[in-house]
Design an enzyme around this catalytic site. Structure first.
Site, PDB file in Angstrom:
ATOM      1  N   ASP A  14      -6.621  -8.035  -8.166  1.00 41.13           N
ATOM      2  CA  ASP A  14      -6.967  -6.628  -7.941  1.00 41.13           C
ATOM      3  C   ASP A  14      -7.199  -5.909  -9.274  1.00 41.13           C
ATOM      4  OD1 ASP A  14      -7.374  -5.004  -5.567  1.00 41.13           O
ATOM      5  OD2 ASP A  14      -5.814  -3.705  -6.367  1.00 41.13           O
ATOM      6  N   ASP A  33      -9.128 -12.646  -4.946  1.00 34.70           N
ATOM      7  CA  ASP A  33      -9.416 -11.952  -6.207  1.00 34.70           C
ATOM      8  C   ASP A  33      -8.135 -11.389  -6.808  1.00 34.70           C
ATOM      9  OD1 ASP A  33      -9.099  -8.879  -5.367  1.00 34.70           O
ATOM     10  OD2 ASP A  33     -10.027  -9.978  -3.725  1.00 34.70           O
TER      11      ASP A  33
END
Ligand SMILES: [Zn+2]
Length: 275
Positions: A217, A215
């Protein structure tokens, strides 16, 4: 309390600390319960063969994922591996990215670490003598090379650098924290890479982190920020090839160590006898 591998106990030379998706890559698996002066490890340790090497696998969070990152028995996991004969450790983990250059699905082999955890046991040497190990380069250079070259061989060009900041968790970062970390030049963010790395060094083990970016952040993502759902989805999409790279890296690790990790405790008077 037994901390030594007995004659009848199976032994291993290479350790893997990872998610439960790694059980299936070992052949002829035998499970061993190990006790340590620091309590039991996350779960019984699976020992098996891979490409002619003896490999011990520790499911970092426990097989049923019962240990959140801040509750993992890090000291017991590393001590148990060493007591089984392990001297080189590969540590795959899921991380966030602090830079848009490293999107989800990126494989990074970091060369630096920044510790932002708190309240975790960070040392085996709490009493009896002060032990200060060298940690300027937290990862094994030989293990890093094996990981990078194995990823290339597997057709997954890795990022051969990066600073992994390890946060306490279990919550994700605020946007402000995430932007602050990024402004330091740190590129990856996770919750389990420390104190695993320093505890390995304190036992003179080689330790190499293989980071799968799941992902972006909070600081660089518009909208909701990181969700567990997204992390699990990207991890699920990449677990097979991550397992493949770790298996290749196991093959590529040398039988004899020539790196500085092996001799880091030479000349230091230890308050504990290592297994
Ligand atoms: Zn090393």
């Amino acid at each position: 309390m037994s901390t030594q591998a007995s004659a009848s106990q199976p032994v291993a030379e290479i350790g893997v600390i990872g998610g439960s998706g790694f059980y299936s890559f070992l052949d002829d698996v035998e499970e061993v319960r190990v006790d340590t002066p620091f309590g039991p490890p996350s779960d019984p340790i699976a020992i098996g063969e891979l490409a002619g090497r003896r490999v011990a696998f520790v499911p970092r969070h426990g097989r049923d994922h019962r240990f959140p990152p801040h509750k993992i028995p890090y000291r017991a996991n590393l001590w148990a591996l060493r007591s089984l004969g392990v001297r080189q450790v590969l540590a795959p983990c899921a991380v966030g990215s602090l830079t848009p250059d490293l999107g989800p699905g990126t494989l990074a082999v970091p060369d630096q670490l920044a510790d932002r955890t708190s309240g975790r046991d960070q040392t085996f040497y709490d009493q009896g003598a002060a032990v200060h190990v060298s940690f300027s380069d937290p990862y094994c250079p030989t293990g890093r090379r094996a990981a990078v070259e194995s990823a290339r061989t597997s057709g997954w060009e890795p990022v051969d650098r990066g600073t992994l900041v390890v946060i306490e968790g279990p919550r994700f970062s605020t946007r402000a924290e995430s932007r602050w970390f990024a402004s330091q030049g740190w590129t990856l963010i996770g919750m389990t890479g420390h104190p695993e790395a320093v505890l390995a060094r304190e036992l003179a083990l080689c330790y190499t982190s293989l980071c799968l970016v799941t992902d972006l952040d909070a600081g660089i993502e518009e909208g909701e920020g990181v969700t567990m759902e997204e992390v699990l989805r990207v991890f699920g999409e990449n677990i097979d090839r991550l397992r493949g790279v770790v298996a290749e890296a196991v093959k590529a690790l040398p039988a004899e160590r020539t790196c500085a990790c092996a001799t880091v405790l030479d000349g230091i008077k230890l308050p504990l006898e290592l297994p």
